[in-house]
Enzyme design. Structure first.
Site, PDB file in Angstrom:
ATOM      1  N   GLY A  89      63.676  83.424  93.430  1.00  0.00           N
ATOM      2  CA  GLY A  89      62.464  84.694  93.808  1.00  0.00           C
ATOM      3  C   GLY A  89      62.532  85.013  95.504  1.00  0.00           C
ATOM      4  N   GLY A  90      63.768  84.253  96.050  1.00  0.00           N
ATOM      5  CA  GLY A  90      63.625  84.576  97.223  1.00  0.00           C
ATOM      6  C   GLY A  90      63.677  86.586  97.731  1.00  0.00           C
ATOM      7  CG  HIS A 100      66.209  76.046  96.510  1.00  0.00           C
ATOM      8  ND1 HIS A 100      65.462  74.914  96.087  1.00  0.00           N
ATOM      9  CD2 HIS A 100      65.793  77.309  96.100  1.00  0.00           C
ATOM     10  CE1 HIS A 100      64.676  75.801  95.243  1.00  0.00           C
ATOM     11  NE2 HIS A 100      65.011  77.356  95.497  1.00  0.00           N
TER      12      HIS A 100
END
Length: 280
Positions: free
Chosen positions: A32-33, A258
């Site tokens: 969701g960046g 991540h």
């Protein structure tokens, strides 16, 4: 690799989907960046995996070429509903789900609600694991603040990607950052950012899987993959999932942030082939 593109109407929204390969269906759900999309998230995985699977890569609601609306009172639930509706449109009773970060949260929520729709589950640093039990990480703070204050900027996005998203920021090409920045300043996205701070305490609790009693009952074969140097979602979340879920293995990847599927693509692709096998 032959890549097809199509937009599906799902629950009143348009979902853009790229697809390649044949075999058992595998949905790759992106994070969701700012500026994220399915293709950019899995650019190093789609072609290798499509040699063995029917690889389906949607842009989740709020991102890429899909509709920008999202229910912020229950974002994980809304994403899960969208993915389940997409399975229906594709004529798939079930599929393997692979989710990174926000996409991992969507995959896990879908599995909790309708486990019969999921073959195997791969979660890479998913959100919502113990989030109400500690303060947000520095990386998550950067994500949540991207559209706040003085608004989005390329400098803010570059800092997030190079410092918080990956372990070695120098490996990220400038063009990848520029592409994501341009996507992040789409006027519809700026007006209604898909990733934001929870609107209420009820929403916050709803977004923490460790408070959901169904988690300990979910028997779906699951692989949690976590970068040991993840600065967005704490690696301790992987241990929590492995300890709580009856059939969850944990892979902790050294010197990785991540974005495991991008930073350690070759090992990631091989691991998925082993875990998913050759049948749905």
């Amino acid at each position: 690799m032959t890549l097809s593109e199509k937009t599906y109407r799902v629950g009143g929204r348009d979902l853009f989907v790229a697809e390649a390969g044949d075999g058992p269906a595998v949905l790759l759900l992106h994070g969701g960046g700012p500026g994220a999309s399915g293709m950019s998230n899995y650019v190093r995985n789609i072609e290798p995996l499509s040699a063995h699977y029917r690889v389906i890569v949607p842009d989740l609601p709020g991102y890429g070429r899909s509709s920008k609306s999202l229910d912020h009172s229950d974002p994980f639930g809304d994403l899960a509903t969208a993915v389940r509706g997409l399975l229906d449109e594709l004529g798939l009773r079930s599929a393997h789900l692979v989710g990174n970060s926000y996409g991992g949260s969507a995959a896990l929520r879908l599995a909790l609600e309708t486990p019969d729709r999921v073959g195997r589950l791969v979660l890479m640093g998913p959100g919502g694991v113990g989030t109400t039990r500690s303060l947000p990480t520095p990386g998550l703070q950067k994500l949540l603040n991207y559209y706040r204050g003085d608004g989005p900027s390329k400098a803010k996005l570059e800092e997030f990607i190079r410092t918080y998203l990956v372990f070695d920021g120098g490996t990220v090409p400038e063009e990848a950052i520029e592409q994501r920045y341009q996507a992040s300043i789409d006027p519809e996205v700026v007006a209604d950012p898909p990733l934001r701070r929870p609107s209420s305490l009820k929403t916050l609790w709803r977004m923490d899987f460790t408070r959901d009693p169904r988690l300990s009952q979910l028997r779906t074969p699951t692989l949690a993959i976590w970068g040991a140097r993840d600065k967005v979602n704490r690696p301790a979340g992987g241990h929590t999932l492995a300890r709580t879920m009856p059939n969850c293995d944990l892979l902790l990847v050294a010197n990785t942030g991540h974005w495991v599927q991008w930073e350690r693509a070759e090992g990631f692709n091989a691991t998925l082939r082993t875990f998913l096998g050759t049948t749905a």
